[in-house]
Design a protein around this motif. Structure first.
Motif, PDB file in Angstrom:
ATOM      1  N   ASN A  70     -51.221 -24.742 -17.305  1.00 59.61           N
ATOM      2  CA  ASN A  70     -51.873 -25.302 -18.486  1.00 59.61           C
ATOM      3  C   ASN A  70     -52.634 -24.230 -19.261  1.00 59.61           C
ATOM      4  OD1 ASN A  70     -53.284 -25.807 -15.867  1.00 59.61           O
ATOM      5  ND2 ASN A  70     -55.037 -26.068 -17.230  1.00 59.61           N
ATOM      6  N   HIS A  71     -53.244 -23.276 -18.551  1.00 54.23           N
ATOM      7  CA  HIS A  71     -54.077 -22.285 -19.244  1.00 54.23           C
ATOM      8  C   HIS A  71     -53.266 -21.301 -20.077  1.00 54.23           C
ATOM      9  CE1 HIS A  71     -58.249 -23.058 -18.288  1.00 54.23           C
ATOM     10  NE2 HIS A  71     -57.853 -23.508 -17.117  1.00 54.23           N
ATOM     11  N   ASP A 117     -52.691 -19.493 -10.182  1.00 57.65           N
ATOM     12  CA  ASP A 117     -54.054 -19.593 -10.706  1.00 57.65           C
ATOM     13  C   ASP A 117     -54.842 -18.284 -10.541  1.00 57.65           C
ATOM     14  OD1 ASP A 117     -54.350 -22.700 -11.334  1.00 57.65           O
ATOM     15  OD2 ASP A 117     -53.203 -22.467  -9.484  1.00 57.65           O
ATOM     16  N   ASP A 165     -51.046 -20.347 -14.716  1.00 59.26           N
ATOM     17  CA  ASP A 165     -52.471 -20.005 -14.869  1.00 59.26           C
ATOM     18  C   ASP A 165     -52.749 -18.569 -14.415  1.00 59.26           C
ATOM     19  OD1 ASP A 165     -52.972 -22.449 -15.956  1.00 59.26           O
ATOM     20  OD2 ASP A 165     -54.370 -23.138 -14.425  1.00 59.26           O
ATOM     21  N   HIS A 184     -46.487 -25.703 -11.630  1.00 55.92           N
ATOM     22  CA  HIS A 184     -47.940 -25.749 -11.808  1.00 55.92           C
ATOM     23  C   HIS A 184     -48.380 -27.205 -11.682  1.00 55.92           C
ATOM     24  CE1 HIS A 184     -51.669 -23.735 -12.675  1.00 55.92           C
ATOM     25  NE2 HIS A 184     -52.004 -24.763 -13.419  1.00 55.92           N
ATOM     26  N   HIS A 197     -52.612 -25.084  -9.602  1.00 59.34           N
ATOM     27  CA  HIS A 197     -53.527 -25.865 -10.440  1.00 59.34           C
ATOM     28  C   HIS A 197     -54.811 -26.327  -9.750  1.00 59.34           C
ATOM     29  CE1 HIS A 197     -54.813 -27.990 -13.950  1.00 59.34           C
ATOM     30  NE2 HIS A 197     -54.818 -29.151 -13.339  1.00 59.34           N
TER      31      HIS A 197
HETATM   32 ZN   LIG Z   1     -53.965 -25.224 -14.000  1.00 59.37          ZN
END
Ligand SMILES: [Zn+2]
Length: 540
Positions: free
Chosen positions: A131-132, A55, A98, A242, A276
Motif C-alpha cells: 500500500n505504501h 515492509d 512496502d 502484500h 503488511h
Molecule cells: Zn502495508
C-alpha cells in the motif's frame, strides 16, 4: 560445503530454533503430477533458496532492538543476505511490498530513491507493491520502478529488478499496471513469481495515491496468473502478497487474510510471501508454505526449496525467519558506504531550520494530563485536516522541542512514526466514550487535544471519569451532534485501546503527521510558543 550437506546442517539449526517446518513430502497437496515413480535419491533435486523481506519502509539507517539486542539497518541486513547467498548459488532475493514509504529522512527526503538503490545493489530479483508504494501516487510509484525525473532529486534510473502486480488494474484500460508475473530461471528450473496487493489499499492511502487504479480480488488475480504460468510449463510458483498473516513460532495457529487466500488459490502455488502487518509467519496452510518476517529489515525469510528437475515442481520446502542481530556479524561495507553517502546528502535538508521556539516546549503533562507540546501537535493536526477536533496519542510524541532554532530533523525526532492523518466523523457521545477510554485497566493514556475543553474527575470510576465537554465558545458538546475529528492512522485503527475510533465514519486520509507539524510551525509567527491552556481540567 556441498549443497546436500548444507541442507542437512540448516535443517538441524532450524530445528534447534524450534522454527522448522517439516519438509513437505513428495506429492504433497496439489502436486499430483509429481506423483509416480519415487525419485532415485534426493541429491539430484535442485536446491533453490529464496531470501525475502517485507515492509522494509526504507529503514536504511535505523537500529531497533529485539530482546535487548540491536537489529535492523540496511548494512547489517545486507551482510546477512550476502552470507546466505554465499551458501547457495541458486538464490533469489524478493520483497513483498512496502519497501518504500513511511521511511526515515535518509530515504524519504530523496523520494525513497536510496532504498531502491540499496535493493539494486543487493541484487534483488523481483518485488511487488505494498500500500505504501502508492503514498505519492501511481505516477511517482512507476517512476521509482521504471526510472524518470523528479524535481527534488533529478533523474533516477529506477529499479534494476521487475515489480509484479496481478491485481492492480488501470481503471481505463482494465489491464494490470505492471506485469502480473515474471518467470525466473534458476539452474534451468523455471520459477513463476506473482504479485498482489491488499484490496483494502484504497481505504488506507490518500485518495490521490490510488487515483486511476482499482484493486481486484487477490485470489482471482493469482489464479489467472497461475493458469498462464501452467500453460507455459511453470510448476514452481511463488506469490508475493502484500496481505497480512501471522503464526506461532512453531507454525501453528496461522491466521490472517493470507490464510484465506492460501486456501482459495490453485494448489500449484508453492510458497506465499506475506506482509503488511509486520508479523512473524512461518506455516503451511493447504499445502502452501506461508512466510512473513516482521518488518524494517529486523528479519528476513529464508525459504529453501527442493525442485525435481523431471517435473520442475517443488518436492520439499521449509523456511526460517532470521533476525538480523548486529552482534556476531560485520555490516556490509559496500551498503554502509552507500547509506553514508545518502546521509551526507540529506544533511542540509535535515538541518533546515523550520522555525524558532521562544521556549523549550515539552510533552511533560500537568496533573490534568495536558502538555504544551501535545497542544501544539494536536493543533497542527486539526489545522492540516480542517476539523472540529484533533486527538493525539501521547506515546507518539518522542522528543521535546528545544528553545531556539528548530530543524526539520528535530521535528522528525518528535514525530518519527510517519503516521498519516485520518479525518473522520464521530458523534458527541462517541467523543465522550473516546475520552473515557483513556483510563484503561493497566495504563492511563491522556490524549492531547485540540478544539475542545473538558473536565474529568479523579474520584469517578474508570469508564465514567469525564464530566463536562465544551466547545471553544463554552457551549456543551451535543451527544447527538456530529463532529469532524483528526487522529493519526495508528489511533484511527483503534491503537492504544481507543477502540471507539474504529467506528468513525466518512474517513479521509491526509498528510503524514510530521509534514503537518512542519507546515504548521512554518506558518506560525516567529518565534513561536505553545503553552498549557486549561484544555484538560482535573477535578478532585
Ligand atoms: Zn502495508
Amino acid at each position: 560445503m556441498k549443497r546436500s550437506e548444507r541442507w542437512g546442517k540448516r535443517m538441524l539449526s532450524a530445528l534447534a530454533a524450534a522454527a522448522v517446518l517439516a519438509a513437505t513430502p513428495v506429492g504433497a497437496a496439489g502436486n499430483g503430477k509429481s506423483k509416480g515413480k519415487p525419485p532415485a535419491s534426493s541429491h539430484r533435486y535442485i536446491e533453490v533458496q529464496l531470501l525475502g523481506i517485507n515492509d522494509f519502509h526504507g529503514q536504511l539507517n535505523v537500529t531497533r532492538k529485539v530482546g535487548g539486542r540491536e537489529v535492523g539497518r540496511a548494512d547489517y541486513l545486507a551482510a546477512y543476505l550476502k552470507q546466505r547467498e554465499a551458501e547457495n548459488k541458486n538464490t533469489l532475493l524478493v520483497h513483498a511490498g512496502d519497501a518504500v514509504g513511511a521511511s526515515p529522512p535518509v530515504s524519504a527526503l530523496l523520494q525513497d530513491e536510496p532504498t531502491i538503490e540499496v535493493l539494486n545493489k543487493l541484487g534483488f530479483d523481483v518485488g511487488t507493491l505494498g500500500n505504501h508504494e502508492f503514498d505519492e501516487g501511481v505516477a511517482e510509484m512507476l517512476r521509482l520502478i521504471h526510472g524518470g525525473y523528479h524535481p527534488a532529486t533529478g533523474d533516477f534510473a529506477g529499479a534494476d529488478f521487475p515489480y509484479v502486480s496481478a491485481n492492480v488494474i488501470d481503471k481505463e484500460t482494465k489491464q494490470p499496471i505492471l506485469p502480473p508475473y515474471v518467470i525466473k530461471r534458476v539452474n534451468g528450473m523455471p520459477i513463476g513469481f506473482i504479485g498482489v496487493t491488499l484490496t483494502d489499499t484504497p481505504s488506507i492511502v490518500t485518495p490521490s495515491g490510488v487515483a486511476g487504479v482499482e484493486f481486484i480480488d487477490e485470489a482471482t488475480a493469482i489464479n489467472k496468473a497461475v493458469r498462464e504460468l501452467k500453460k507455459k510449463g511453470v510448476r514452481t510458483i511463488v506469490v508475493l502478497a502484500h496481505n497480512p498473516g501471522a503464526s506461532n513460532p512453531d507454525g501453528t495457529n496461522a491466521s490472517g487474510e493470507i490464510v484465506d487466500i492460501a486456501k482459495t488459490v490453485d494448489d500449484e502455488v508453492d510458497v506465499i510471501f506475506a506482509g503488511h502487518n509486520h508479523a512473524y509467519l512461518n506455516a503451511v496452510v493447504d499445502g502452501k508454505l506461508l512466510v512473513q518476517s516482521y518488518s524494517y529489515g529486523t528479519a528476513f525469510s529464508d525459504v529453501d526449496l527442493k525442485i525435481d528437475p523431471r517435473t520442475k515442481d517443488v518436492v520439499a520446502k521449509q523456511a526460517e525467519i532470521v533476525t538480523t542481530y548486529h552482534d556476531g556479524i560485520t555490516p556490509d561495507p559496500e551498503i554502509r558506504a552507500l547509506v553514508e553517502k545518502y546521509e551526507a546528502k540529506v544533511a542540509p535538508l535535515v538541518n533546515q531550520v523550520v522555525g524558532t521556539a521562544a521556549e523549550t516546549i515539552t510533552d511533560e503533562q500537568n496533573a490534568s494530563g495536558e502538555s504544551a507540546l501535545g497542544n501544539l501537535i494536536a493543533d497542527a493536526q486539526r489545522a492540516a485536516m480542517n476539523t472540529d477536533f484533533a486527538f493525539m496519542n501521547p506515546g507518539g510524541i518522542r522528543a521535546d522541542i528545544e528553545q531556539g532554532e528548530v530543524t526539520w530533523g528535530e521535528l522528525y525526532n518528535v514525530q518519527p512514526f510517519n503516521n498519516q492523518l485520518v479525518k473522520m466523523t464521530l458523534t458527541g457521545a462517541q467523543i465522550r466514550e473516546l475520552l473515557n477510554q483513556q483510563w484503561q485497566p493497566t495504563k492511563t493514556r491522556m490524549l492531547q487535544i485540540s478544539g475542545l475543553r473538558y473536565t474529568w474527575s479523579a474520584s469517578r470510576p474508570a469508564g465514567n471519569k469525564v464530566v463536562d465537554i465544551q466547545l471553544p465558545d463554552g457551549t456543551p458538546l451535543n451527544p447527538n451532534g456530529e463532529y469532524t475529528v483528526t487522529v493519526n492512522s495508528f489511533l484511527a485503527d483503534g491503537g492504544d485501546g481507543f477502540t471507539v475510533l474504529t467506528q468513525g465514519t466518512n474517513r479521509e486520509v491526509g498528510p503524514v503527521d510530521l509534514d503537518a507539524l512542519v507546515s504548521y510551525i512554518r506558518g506560525l509567527a516567529q518565534p513561536f510558543s505553545a503553552r498549557m491552556e486549561g484544555r484538560i481540567n482535573r477535578l478532585p
